[in-house]
Design a protein around this motif. Structure first.
Motif, PDB file in Angstrom:
ATOM      1  N   VAL A 119      26.852  41.153  36.716  1.00  0.00           N
ATOM      2  CA  VAL A 119      27.004  41.863  35.438  1.00  0.00           C
ATOM      3  C   VAL A 119      25.932  42.934  35.367  1.00  0.00           C
ATOM      4  O   VAL A 119      24.738  42.635  35.458  1.00  0.00           O
ATOM      5  CB  VAL A 119      26.868  40.906  34.249  1.00  0.00           C
TER       6      VAL A 119
ATOM      7  N   LEU B 245      31.753  34.925  34.607  1.00  0.00           N
ATOM      8  CA  LEU B 245      32.537  35.395  35.740  1.00  0.00           C
ATOM      9  C   LEU B 245      32.767  34.215  36.680  1.00  0.00           C
ATOM     10  O   LEU B 245      31.809  33.647  37.205  1.00  0.00           O
ATOM     11  CB  LEU B 245      31.815  36.519  36.485  1.00  0.00           C
TER      12      LEU B 245
ATOM     13  N   SER C  33      45.624  42.907  36.371  1.00  0.00           N
ATOM     14  CA  SER C  33      44.567  42.245  35.612  1.00  0.00           C
ATOM     15  C   SER C  33      45.102  42.053  34.202  1.00  0.00           C
ATOM     16  O   SER C  33      45.449  43.036  33.531  1.00  0.00           O
ATOM     17  CB  SER C  33      43.299  43.103  35.601  1.00  0.00           C
TER      18      SER C  33
ATOM     19  N   LEU D 286      31.376  44.589  34.658  1.00  0.00           N
ATOM     20  CA  LEU D 286      31.471  43.196  35.080  1.00  0.00           C
ATOM     21  C   LEU D 286      32.263  43.117  36.374  1.00  0.00           C
ATOM     22  O   LEU D 286      33.456  43.463  36.397  1.00  0.00           O
ATOM     23  CB  LEU D 286      32.154  42.353  34.000  1.00  0.00           C
TER      24      LEU D 286
ATOM     25  N   VAL E 197      36.161  35.813  33.066  1.00  0.00           N
ATOM     26  CA  VAL E 197      36.795  36.713  34.029  1.00  0.00           C
ATOM     27  C   VAL E 197      37.077  35.974  35.334  1.00  0.00           C
ATOM     28  O   VAL E 197      36.206  35.263  35.855  1.00  0.00           O
ATOM     29  CB  VAL E 197      35.906  37.948  34.295  1.00  0.00           C
TER      30      VAL E 197
ATOM     31  N   MET F 272      40.075  47.558  32.181  1.00  0.00           N
ATOM     32  CA  MET F 272      40.201  46.687  33.352  1.00  0.00           C
ATOM     33  C   MET F 272      40.564  47.517  34.577  1.00  0.00           C
ATOM     34  O   MET F 272      41.342  48.472  34.482  1.00  0.00           O
ATOM     35  CB  MET F 272      41.303  45.643  33.132  1.00  0.00           C
TER      36      MET F 272
ATOM     37  N   THR G 122      35.865  45.571  33.210  1.00  0.00           N
ATOM     38  CA  THR G 122      35.902  44.475  34.167  1.00  0.00           C
ATOM     39  C   THR G 122      36.502  44.971  35.477  1.00  0.00           C
ATOM     40  O   THR G 122      37.473  45.728  35.486  1.00  0.00           O
ATOM     41  CB  THR G 122      36.733  43.291  33.645  1.00  0.00           C
TER      42      THR G 122
ATOM     43  N   CYS H 193      33.642  40.791  39.343  1.00  0.00           N
ATOM     44  CA  CYS H 193      33.944  39.390  39.660  1.00  0.00           C
ATOM     45  C   CYS H 193      34.746  39.313  40.953  1.00  0.00           C
ATOM     46  O   CYS H 193      35.905  39.731  40.997  1.00  0.00           O
ATOM     47  CB  CYS H 193      34.716  38.746  38.506  1.00  0.00           C
TER      48      CYS H 193
END
Length: 297
Positions: free
Chosen positions: A244, A9, A123, A225, A42, A166, A190, A227
């Motif tokens: 994470v 990330l 994304s 995840l 990411v 995403m 993500t 970021c």
């Protein structure tokens, strides 16, 4: 047993409306992480353009040289800085993904492919075989509504790493998004951010991102995840704290700071099965009851 997945990330500070500079840095980060064996890299929300202004409604918009801009002027500059699906930034990232057989998720300001002047807060998923797909942020935060068109699709994408979903920033406050992705088979989700807070004001809870990631991960038995970007813009500091979370809520790696860094972790897909056997959320769901309750609203 599925192979373990190395994720990176990239918690960095994109410069406002400086697409060329930001794109160069993204490619440098992506190549460096790919060389170290990252299978998934990411980047935060709006990594190519920086965040939109005003951050708070009613505040002036800086032109970067001591003056101010009208929202319409800012919109034109944002449009010029935004990426296109077939433009140079995605082509460069695609080249890195192909060369190193890796996957890249990048938060981008993205122009509509057919309608001029239409922008999305997106994304993008880029894999070894090119651009897999794009998710457009469904829930736009405050002044984002001045510039972006909201998305309407909640998709999951098949990759060599498994099914991946995403989302973007504010989407996390709507648990339906993650649940729908999980129902469609996602085991990795993500969440890319550009989450700021006023400079000099105390943050009530420095673990807010841990709480949110933990909750979405354990609700669905997935890897989550998160970021976020860093840096200061318009009197606000972006909070970083990328992390994470494993399906059982364990934090596999985290940055407890607002500095540029890369958060690295290894995902073991077997943990999804292990958690769902111990906490059978999918077996115990009662969609029949939920549907009946929703009919009364």
């Amino acid at each position: 047993m599925s192979a373990k997945i190395n994720v990176s990330l990239v918690q960095f500070n994109p410069a406002s409306l400086q697409a060329a500079e930001n794109g160069l840095r993204m490619c440098e980060f992506a190549q460096a992480e790919a060389k170290q064996g990252a299978n998934l890299i990411v980047f935060p929300e709006l990594s190519n353009t920086g965040y939109v202004e005003p951050l708070v409604a009613g505040q002036p918009i800086s032109d970067g040289v001591g003056g101010t801009l009208h929202p319409g002027e800012f919109a034109q500059r944002l449009q010029a800085a935004a990426a296109t699906v077939d433009g140079p930034l995605i082509e460069q990232l695609r080249g890195i993904a192909e060369r190193y057989k890796t996957h890249i998720v990048a938060g981008l300001a993205l122009r509509d492919a057919t309608q001029r002047g239409v922008l999305y807060n997106s994304s993008a998923l880029i894999g070894p075989d090119g651009l897999f797909s794009v998710y457009h942020k469904i829930h736009l935060w405050h002044c984002e509504k001045l510039y972006f068109t909201p998305g309407r699709r909640i998709d999951v994408f098949d990759t060599a790493l498994g099914k991946l979903g995403m989302q973007v920033c504010y989407d996390i406050r709507f648990p339906e998004i993650t649940r729908i992705m999980s129902l469609k088979g996602a085991t990795i989700v993500t969440s890319v951010w550009a989450a700021p807070f006023p400079v000099g004001k105390a943050l009530a809870d420095g673990d807010i991102f841990r709480h949110r990631a933990y909750t979405r991960a354990t609700e669905n038995g997935i890897f989550f995840l998160s970021c976020n970007r860093v840096g200061v813009q318009a009197g606000h500091e972006f909070l970083g704290r990328s992390l994470v979370a494993a399906p059982n809520g364990d934090i596999l790696a985290a940055a407890d700071n607002t500095e540029e860094t890369v958060v690295r972790a290894q995902l073991d897909p077997a943990l999804v099965d292990e958690y769902r056997c111990i906490a059978p959320v999918w077996l115990d769901r009662r969609p029949d009851v939920y549907e009946e309750a929703m009919a009364d609203l």
